[in-house]
Design an enzyme around this catalytic site. Structure first.
Site, PDB file in Angstrom:
ATOM      1  N   MET A  99       2.726   5.221 -10.726  1.00  0.00           N
ATOM      2  CA  MET A  99       2.253   6.539 -10.335  1.00  0.00           C
ATOM      3  C   MET A  99       2.235   7.502 -11.513  1.00  0.00           C
ATOM      4  O   MET A  99       1.389   8.401 -11.577  1.00  0.00           O
ATOM      5  CB  MET A  99       3.103   7.104  -9.201  1.00  0.00           C
ATOM      6  CG  MET A  99       2.755   6.544  -7.839  1.00  0.00           C
ATOM      7  SD  MET A  99       0.970   6.604  -7.460  1.00  0.00           S
ATOM      8  CE  MET A  99       0.580   8.318  -7.769  1.00  0.00           C
ATOM      9  N   THR A 139      10.724   9.107  -3.059  1.00  0.00           N
ATOM     10  CA  THR A 139      11.227   8.964  -1.690  1.00  0.00           C
ATOM     11  C   THR A 139      12.594   8.281  -1.735  1.00  0.00           C
ATOM     12  O   THR A 139      13.019   7.766  -2.766  1.00  0.00           O
ATOM     13  CB  THR A 139      10.271   8.143  -0.813  1.00  0.00           C
ATOM     14  OG1 THR A 139      10.129   6.821  -1.373  1.00  0.00           O
ATOM     15  CG2 THR A 139       8.895   8.795  -0.750  1.00  0.00           C
ATOM     16  N   ALA A 183       7.285  13.587   1.011  1.00  0.00           N
ATOM     17  CA  ALA A 183       7.377  12.133   1.044  1.00  0.00           C
ATOM     18  C   ALA A 183       6.043  11.482   0.743  1.00  0.00           C
ATOM     19  O   ALA A 183       5.986  10.293   0.430  1.00  0.00           O
ATOM     20  CB  ALA A 183       7.879  11.673   2.412  1.00  0.00           C
ATOM     21  N   ASN A 184       4.961  12.246   0.844  1.00  0.00           N
ATOM     22  CA  ASN A 184       3.630  11.698   0.588  1.00  0.00           C
ATOM     23  C   ASN A 184       2.757  12.821   0.047  1.00  0.00           C
ATOM     24  O   ASN A 184       2.602  13.857   0.691  1.00  0.00           O
ATOM     25  CB  ASN A 184       3.039  11.120   1.878  1.00  0.00           C
ATOM     26  CG  ASN A 184       1.804  10.288   1.632  1.00  0.00           C
ATOM     27  OD1 ASN A 184       0.865  10.722   0.968  1.00  0.00           O
ATOM     28  ND2 ASN A 184       1.788   9.077   2.174  1.00  0.00           N
ATOM     29  N   HIS A 215       3.253  -1.192   4.031  1.00  0.00           N
ATOM     30  CA  HIS A 215       3.228  -1.027   2.580  1.00  0.00           C
ATOM     31  C   HIS A 215       3.301  -2.391   1.896  1.00  0.00           C
ATOM     32  O   HIS A 215       3.606  -3.406   2.520  1.00  0.00           O
ATOM     33  CB  HIS A 215       4.388  -0.155   2.102  1.00  0.00           C
ATOM     34  CG  HIS A 215       4.184   1.307   2.375  1.00  0.00           C
ATOM     35  ND1 HIS A 215       4.551   1.905   3.564  1.00  0.00           N
ATOM     36  CD2 HIS A 215       3.627   2.292   1.618  1.00  0.00           C
ATOM     37  CE1 HIS A 215       4.236   3.193   3.523  1.00  0.00           C
ATOM     38  NE2 HIS A 215       3.685   3.448   2.360  1.00  0.00           N
ATOM     39  N   HIS A 216       3.064  -2.360   0.608  1.00  0.00           N
ATOM     40  CA  HIS A 216       3.102  -3.572  -0.219  1.00  0.00           C
ATOM     41  C   HIS A 216       4.494  -4.198  -0.242  1.00  0.00           C
ATOM     42  O   HIS A 216       5.492  -3.546   0.078  1.00  0.00           O
ATOM     43  CB  HIS A 216       2.644  -3.241  -1.644  1.00  0.00           C
ATOM     44  CG  HIS A 216       3.409  -2.091  -2.246  1.00  0.00           C
ATOM     45  ND1 HIS A 216       4.610  -2.252  -2.899  1.00  0.00           N
ATOM     46  CD2 HIS A 216       3.145  -0.755  -2.269  1.00  0.00           C
ATOM     47  CE1 HIS A 216       5.058  -1.076  -3.315  1.00  0.00           C
ATOM     48  NE2 HIS A 216       4.189  -0.145  -2.934  1.00  0.00           N
ATOM     49  N   LYS A 243       7.714  -2.444  -2.037  1.00  0.00           N
ATOM     50  CA  LYS A 243       8.324  -1.172  -1.640  1.00  0.00           C
ATOM     51  C   LYS A 243       9.761  -1.398  -1.197  1.00  0.00           C
ATOM     52  O   LYS A 243      10.037  -2.251  -0.346  1.00  0.00           O
ATOM     53  CB  LYS A 243       7.518  -0.505  -0.529  1.00  0.00           C
ATOM     54  CG  LYS A 243       8.049   0.878  -0.148  1.00  0.00           C
ATOM     55  CD  LYS A 243       7.080   1.609   0.748  1.00  0.00           C
ATOM     56  CE  LYS A 243       7.631   2.966   1.180  1.00  0.00           C
ATOM     57  NZ  LYS A 243       7.884   3.867   0.032  1.00  0.00           N
TER      58      LYS A 243
END
Length: 252
Positions: free
Chosen positions: A12, A86, A109-110, A140-141, A144
């Site tokens: 990210m 998070t 959180a997003n 999710h992947h 995570k």
């Protein structure tokens, strides 16, 4: 606007750097404990105590365990902070609230604008659809680490605020031998493959269903949201903000 990127070498952090370049936002510095001389388009340091003071906002996409050092650096420099990680503990959340008494701090959180519009819609549905059962499913992947996702918990909070204190979360139903109770909200996590992120909130009534779904197709949208959050935070007084504040501001 000049920003500092926390977790600059992570997935990210790199997305944020690309989004900043595309938006004409200057990256004054990056911070990453994994830095060991890797080539970058901006300076990178290994600790928050080494960041330069010449920046407008610190945007952090690192890990919760970096929070004490991060907040200390921000408080020392009186620098607004956008927190995108998070999995914060109650103690860490308390330190964030304390810092927000001195600084403008935005935590979400997003960072997706779409997810935060979803949160608004969930509040509206929970307020309107009396007697409907609510279930939340997030995907999710496989990499995570935290479960359920911070976004799923954020959506649950949107439901709880509307339905009141009798609402309670149920994380899966393995081993349960009783029927669903009126106040429970099921929260379920799926992990697999390379799923960027999907959140579904279902409202189940007598003879009808309302399913609200958000699918993230690219991590770039989180970086773009973080930049909008940083721009929103500039000039704001001390306080704790969220992406829902950004969305409400955009909606007028």
């Amino acid at each position: 606007m000049k920003i500092i990127i926390g977790g600059a070498l992570g997935r990210m952090g790199r997305e944020l750097a690309l989004a900043a370049e595309g938006a004409g936002v200057e990256v004054a510095c990056g911070v990453d404990v994994a830095y060991a001389g890797q080539a970058a388009a901006f300076p990178i340091v290994t600790g928050y105590e080494r960041i330069p003071a010449d920046a407008d906002v610190l945007i952090d996409f690192s890990r919760p365990d970096a929070l004490p050092e991060l907040l200390q650096a921000a408080l020392t420099r009186r620098m607004p902070v956008v927190l995108c990680a998070t999995g914060y503990t109650d103690v860490e959340l308390s330190s964030i609230r304390e810092a927000a008494q001195t600084l403008p701090v935005l935590r979400s959180a997003n960072m997706s604008l779409g997810v935060n519009v979803l949160s608004e819609l969930v509040s509206m549905a929970a307020r309107t659809l009396e007697g409907f059962d609510v279930e939340i499913v997030e995907k999710h992947h496989r990499m995570k680490a935290d479960s359920p996702s911070g976004t799923a918990l954020m959506l649950y909070e949107s439901v709880q605020k509307e339905k009141g204190p009798e609402t309670n979360p149920v994380y899966g139903r393995y081993g349960r031998t009783q029927k669903r109770t009126a106040g429970e909200v099921g929260i379920h996590a799926v992990r697999g493959g390379t799923v960027t992120g999907e959140h579904e909130v279902g409202f189940y009534g007598n003879g009808e269903q309302l399913i609200l779904t958000h699918r993230a197709e690219s991590r770039a949208l989180f970086a773009q949201g973080a930049l909008k959050a940083a721009a929103y935070l500039m000039g704001k007084p001390a306080g704790l903000y969220s992406m829902r504040d950004v969305v409400r501001d955009m909606l007028g």
